[in-house]
Design a protein around this motif. Sequence first.
Motif, mmCIF file in Angstrom:
data_model
loop_
_atom_site.group_PDB
_atom_site.id
_atom_site.type_symbol
_atom_site.label_atom_id
_atom_site.label_comp_id
_atom_site.label_asym_id
_atom_site.label_seq_id
_atom_site.Cartn_x
_atom_site.Cartn_y
_atom_site.Cartn_z
ATOM 1 N N GLN A 110 17.081 -8.968 -7.857
ATOM 2 C CA GLN A 110 17.722 -9.159 -6.558
ATOM 3 C C GLN A 110 16.959 -8.388 -5.498
ATOM 4 O OE1 GLN A 110 21.533 -7.165 -6.048
ATOM 5 N NE2 GLN A 110 22.338 -8.892 -4.898
ATOM 6 N N THR A 111 16.897 -8.942 -4.290
ATOM 7 C CA THR A 111 16.411 -8.231 -3.119
ATOM 8 C C THR A 111 17.125 -8.791 -1.897
ATOM 9 O OG1 THR A 111 14.455 -7.555 -1.860
ATOM 10 C CG2 THR A 111 14.458 -9.784 -2.727
ATOM 11 N N SER A 112 17.342 -7.937 -0.904
ATOM 12 C CA SER A 112 18.098 -8.390 0.272
ATOM 13 C C SER A 112 17.208 -8.745 1.450
ATOM 14 C CB SER A 112 19.090 -7.295 0.697
ATOM 15 O OG SER A 112 18.409 -6.091 1.012
ATOM 16 N N ASP A 113 15.988 -8.187 1.514
ATOM 17 C CA ASP A 113 15.123 -8.419 2.679
ATOM 18 C C ASP A 113 14.457 -9.791 2.674
ATOM 19 O OD1 ASP A 113 15.778 -6.069 3.791
ATOM 20 O OD2 ASP A 113 13.788 -5.159 3.726
ATOM 21 N N SER A 114 14.182 -10.339 1.489
ATOM 22 C CA SER A 114 13.536 -11.646 1.394
ATOM 23 C C SER A 114 13.930 -12.298 0.082
ATOM 24 C CB SER A 114 12.010 -11.516 1.482
ATOM 25 O OG SER A 114 11.514 -10.743 0.397
ATOM 26 N N LYS A 148 12.074 -4.576 -1.912
ATOM 27 C CA LYS A 148 11.357 -5.216 -3.019
ATOM 28 C C LYS A 148 12.354 -5.567 -4.113
ATOM 29 C CE LYS A 148 10.064 -1.058 -5.645
ATOM 30 N NZ LYS A 148 8.934 -0.348 -6.270
ATOM 31 N N PRO A 149 12.035 -6.560 -4.957
ATOM 32 C CA PRO A 149 12.987 -6.974 -5.998
ATOM 33 C C PRO A 149 13.306 -5.842 -6.960
ATOM 34 C CG PRO A 149 11.274 -8.635 -5.696
ATOM 35 C CD PRO A 149 10.840 -7.436 -4.923
ATOM 36 N N SER A 150 14.544 -5.802 -7.393
ATOM 37 C CA SER A 150 14.997 -4.823 -8.379
ATOM 38 C C SER A 150 15.664 -5.562 -9.529
ATOM 39 C CB SER A 150 15.993 -3.850 -7.741
ATOM 40 O OG SER A 150 16.540 -2.969 -8.709
ATOM 41 N N PHE A 151 15.353 -5.173 -10.750
ATOM 42 C CA PHE A 151 15.928 -5.829 -11.919
ATOM 43 C C PHE A 151 17.392 -5.435 -12.087
ATOM 44 C CE2 PHE A 151 11.438 -6.027 -13.547
ATOM 45 C CZ PHE A 151 11.362 -7.409 -13.534
ATOM 46 N N GLN A 189 0.817 -1.216 0.000
ATOM 47 C CA GLN A 189 0.000 0.000 0.000
ATOM 48 C C GLN A 189 0.850 1.265 0.000
ATOM 49 O OE1 GLN A 189 -2.277 0.859 3.592
ATOM 50 N NE2 GLN A 189 -4.090 1.244 2.345
ATOM 51 N N ASN A 190 1.940 1.273 0.750
ATOM 52 C CA ASN A 190 2.763 2.478 0.856
ATOM 53 C C ASN A 190 3.779 2.618 -0.275
ATOM 54 O OD1 ASN A 190 3.977 0.171 2.045
ATOM 55 N ND2 ASN A 190 5.513 1.452 3.034
ATOM 56 N N CYS A 191 3.808 1.664 -1.207
ATOM 57 C CA CYS A 191 4.805 1.691 -2.290
ATOM 58 C C CYS A 191 4.200 1.975 -3.662
ATOM 59 C CB CYS A 191 5.568 0.362 -2.350
ATOM 60 S SG CYS A 191 6.485 -0.027 -0.847
ATOM 61 N N PHE A 192 2.877 2.137 -3.748
ATOM 62 C CA PHE A 192 2.236 2.340 -5.046
ATOM 63 C C PHE A 192 2.435 3.786 -5.478
ATOM 64 C CE2 PHE A 192 -2.045 1.909 -7.522
ATOM 65 C CZ PHE A 192 -1.360 2.109 -8.703
ATOM 66 N N GLN A 193 3.210 3.991 -6.535
ATOM 67 C CA GLN A 193 3.386 5.309 -7.126
ATOM 68 C C GLN A 193 2.810 5.370 -8.530
ATOM 69 O OE1 GLN A 193 4.359 7.931 -5.527
ATOM 70 N NE2 GLN A 193 4.998 6.901 -3.645
ATOM 71 N N SER A 194 3.220 4.439 -9.383
ATOM 72 C CA SER A 194 2.742 4.440 -10.766
ATOM 73 C C SER A 194 2.914 3.053 -11.380
ATOM 74 C CB SER A 194 3.490 5.482 -11.610
ATOM 75 O OG SER A 194 4.876 5.206 -11.628
ATOM 76 N N LEU A 204 -1.251 -4.745 -1.219
ATOM 77 C CA LEU A 204 -0.854 -5.509 -0.038
ATOM 78 C C LEU A 204 -0.772 -4.593 1.183
ATOM 79 C CD1 LEU A 204 2.087 -7.482 -1.711
ATOM 80 C CD2 LEU A 204 -0.268 -8.253 -1.435
ATOM 81 N N PRO A 205 -0.761 -5.148 2.382
ATOM 82 C CA PRO A 205 -0.533 -4.324 3.571
ATOM 83 C C PRO A 205 0.794 -3.573 3.455
ATOM 84 C CG PRO A 205 -1.295 -6.504 4.207
ATOM 85 C CD PRO A 205 -1.021 -6.564 2.730
ATOM 86 N N PRO A 206 0.926 -2.439 4.138
ATOM 87 C CA PRO A 206 2.164 -1.647 4.033
ATOM 88 C C PRO A 206 3.389 -2.468 4.402
ATOM 89 C CG PRO A 206 0.452 -0.405 5.173
ATOM 90 C CD PRO A 206 -0.072 -1.805 5.021
ATOM 91 N N SER A 207 4.484 -2.206 3.690
ATOM 92 C CA SER A 207 5.744 -2.893 3.972
ATOM 93 C C SER A 207 6.659 -1.966 4.765
ATOM 94 C CB SER A 207 6.425 -3.316 2.673
ATOM 95 O OG SER A 207 6.845 -2.176 1.944
ATOM 96 N N GLN A 208 7.772 -2.508 5.227
ATOM 97 C CA GLN A 208 8.709 -1.724 6.025
ATOM 98 C C GLN A 208 9.414 -0.657 5.200
ATOM 99 O OE1 GLN A 208 11.355 -4.490 7.905
ATOM 100 N NE2 GLN A 208 9.852 -5.150 9.429
ATOM 101 N N GLY A 209 9.479 -0.844 3.914
ATOM 102 C CA GLY A 209 10.127 0.129 3.046
ATOM 103 C C GLY A 209 9.838 -0.189 1.598
ATOM 104 N N CYS A 210 10.250 0.719 0.715
ATOM 105 C CA CYS A 210 9.960 0.567 -0.709
ATOM 106 C C CYS A 210 11.212 0.686 -1.565
ATOM 107 C CB CYS A 210 8.933 1.620 -1.151
ATOM 108 S SG CYS A 210 7.417 1.644 -0.174
ATOM 109 N N VAL A 211 12.362 0.423 -0.977
ATOM 110 C CA VAL A 211 13.632 0.607 -1.688
ATOM 111 C C VAL A 211 13.875 -0.590 -2.611
ATOM 112 C CG1 VAL A 211 16.115 0.937 -1.460
ATOM 113 C CG2 VAL A 211 14.550 1.911 0.246
ATOM 114 N N PRO A 212 13.986 -0.363 -3.937
ATOM 115 C CA PRO A 212 14.272 -1.467 -4.854
ATOM 116 C C PRO A 212 15.606 -2.125 -4.508
ATOM 117 C CG PRO A 212 13.559 0.479 -6.064
ATOM 118 C CD PRO A 212 13.783 0.911 -4.652
ATOM 119 N N GLY A 213 15.619 -3.447 -4.538
ATOM 120 C CA GLY A 213 16.820 -4.195 -4.216
ATOM 121 C C GLY A 213 16.980 -4.480 -2.741
#
Length: 708
Positions: free
Chosen positions: A299-303, A270-273, A156-161, A258-267
């Motif tokens: 790649q992502t480091s949190d999960s 959340k996964p980053s290409f 929810q807190n990561c939806f921009q576009s 989805l419910p809000p996550s702890q952050g929205c930083v790619p990689g």
Amino acid sequence: MAHGAMLLLLISLALALGPAVGFYGGSMTFTPGNRFPDGSVEMHFYYRESSRGPCGSQVDWICESGSCGILTNTEPVVTDSAAENLWCQSEVHMATNVTSNGPFILSSSGCCWEDNDHGVGGWTLRTHVDTGRRSDTQSPNRSPVSAAIPNIRIPQNCFQSIHLLAHDPDDDVVRCRFNDANCTVCHQHQNIHLQEESCTLHRENSLDVGVHVFELMLEDYPVSNITVTDNSGVSSVSDSSNPTALSQVPLQFAVEILPPSQGCVPGVNKPSFLTPTPLHGDVHHAAVGEAHEITLRAQTSDSSIYDFQVSGPSNMSKTLTSESNGVLVATLTWTPQDTDLYRRVPVCFAADALHSQSEMRCIIVAVAKARILSGEAKVICEDNSISIVVSKASMDGIDQNWLQLRDPTCSLTSNETHILGSMSLNTCGTTMDDTGDFIVFKNEINSFENPNAVITRRNQVKFGFSCQYPKMASVSNRYVNHKSDYIFTESSFGTFGYSFEVFSDSSFNSQVDPSLYPVQVELMDQIYMGIEAHTALPEVTLFVESCRATPEDNPFSAVFYDIIKDGCVMDDTVMVYPSASTKYDFQIQAFKFTGGFDEVYISCSVILCAKDSLNSRCAQGCLDQAARRRRRDVSQETARHYITQGPLRVARQTHNAASNDDGFLHLSTSTGVFAGLFVVSIAVLVGILVYNARRTRPIDRMHLLSTF
């Protein structure tokens, strides 16, 4: 006893109906095939459907109006799916022979969408086709091409576009909209802004947790006046100044908030290409009978990333491979068949983690009989430029005079052995993309033809070239933090550009050096900024229509502050300085956003106008009232372009808490009241989250990690 009988009846009914199937959306594209001696035209349709539950098409297409011929279709082919039927996508190929060469409409209606936040139940899909011969291509129109992955998921807190694919094989202009005149059930969203020209969804306000339904229509419009002639010789004119859509195709999909996550930083959160994952909108070229591979890395480091969702053609395979440091690789392999010849095939993909998902990217695979010539080339990457040297021996029979860069106003040169090209990183149509671990600058060399030609005696040439710079290298400071000049090309104004700079004082003569970005400022400092248009045309005027501040490098961020709006200054500290007609110099007092943000980006929308035009946007000036708006002469002005500069980084303020002699902090009565209210607010918030969680249908993805 009666209750027991009712329970048995409900269980029996559920078993009879089988597992529930939730509709997750569908998309349609079409392309003409053979034209037979009797004048009939073969039309091919490709329908993709996403669902939750057992996979297979729920849609039966019917001829709503016109002469559609006899529609035949293949059995649905599963193109991608998840364990335990969490999501699935299938593709159906349909064909018909049309004899009338006139417009017709295919449609389908059904029920039911997956349980969603607004209670949308049934769906309607509609495809408008015209098989008349276009005067520019000498062929029936080809539809816009788009698709979407089966299950788009965003905290929810990561939806921009969301950037949607909007490709047209005939190079028409594509527009997206929520519905058309014949669609009364299409669902629109008050909290979402649809940018029709780029087919981009921007969030304006927060969306509730749950599934949200999006029902869009893609339309294509010719860039110039053309005629469309049917089989009986009757022609209709498509006027680019007052355009009518050549076709309409549906694009419907669901977005799970989805419910809000702890952050929205790619990689990180959340996964980053990563390289060499294709960029959104890329065009790949494949040949019939030859395997074509697409490599995806994320790649992502949190999960852990457990899968890639893919929307692709029938018979495309997917192979997953794990690398170190949380990197997952997917290799997509597809071998086009004879029936795929000349298709433009959409392929969309996203990387899935347990509580997050990467951005969705979509590319096009263009299918030809043989691979397009690409030549042997050497690319030289400098700090500020790209040079390419192509061996003539590798392109035997190719005439350099029929080759061009992405921007045809930039010319290629040659000697006896090589074709040469050189350009700066922001000219000649060079684009910049962030691939996750690299900044990539891309251009391409293409062959071109007389636009009115029906035949050609030259081989087609197309190859791209690029330079990539590691984001961790020192070169990244210049291109990531400091925004270099913006270059645009339009038919009425040629090639023009804008520079947007921060200056050291009110003389606007000394720019802040790019190496000093982010620019360090203190609250209440005066910031001097200037915008300048660069064009060879002497009689033009620059108009700054809007400027807004955001805490991130996104002019459409949900958090923003208007500095200039509709040509009107909104901030009391802004002072605009007199300057030339192609410059706009202003100062503003430094500020920062509340909520822990330390950086500020300034984004402005700018327009160039013919200097003495009375009906241009420049002449209208500040439009603080809707009644002052009037019809504009768009031939006397450029399109609206967005330019950004920043970030400005506000120095952190240190606050020392007062303490008594015993070393304990003083706690005032108001602080105690605030603490009590804070505890009550947390309790209310927990209650709201529990309520929303009960409303939202849970999806268990833990088993996907355990089975990967």
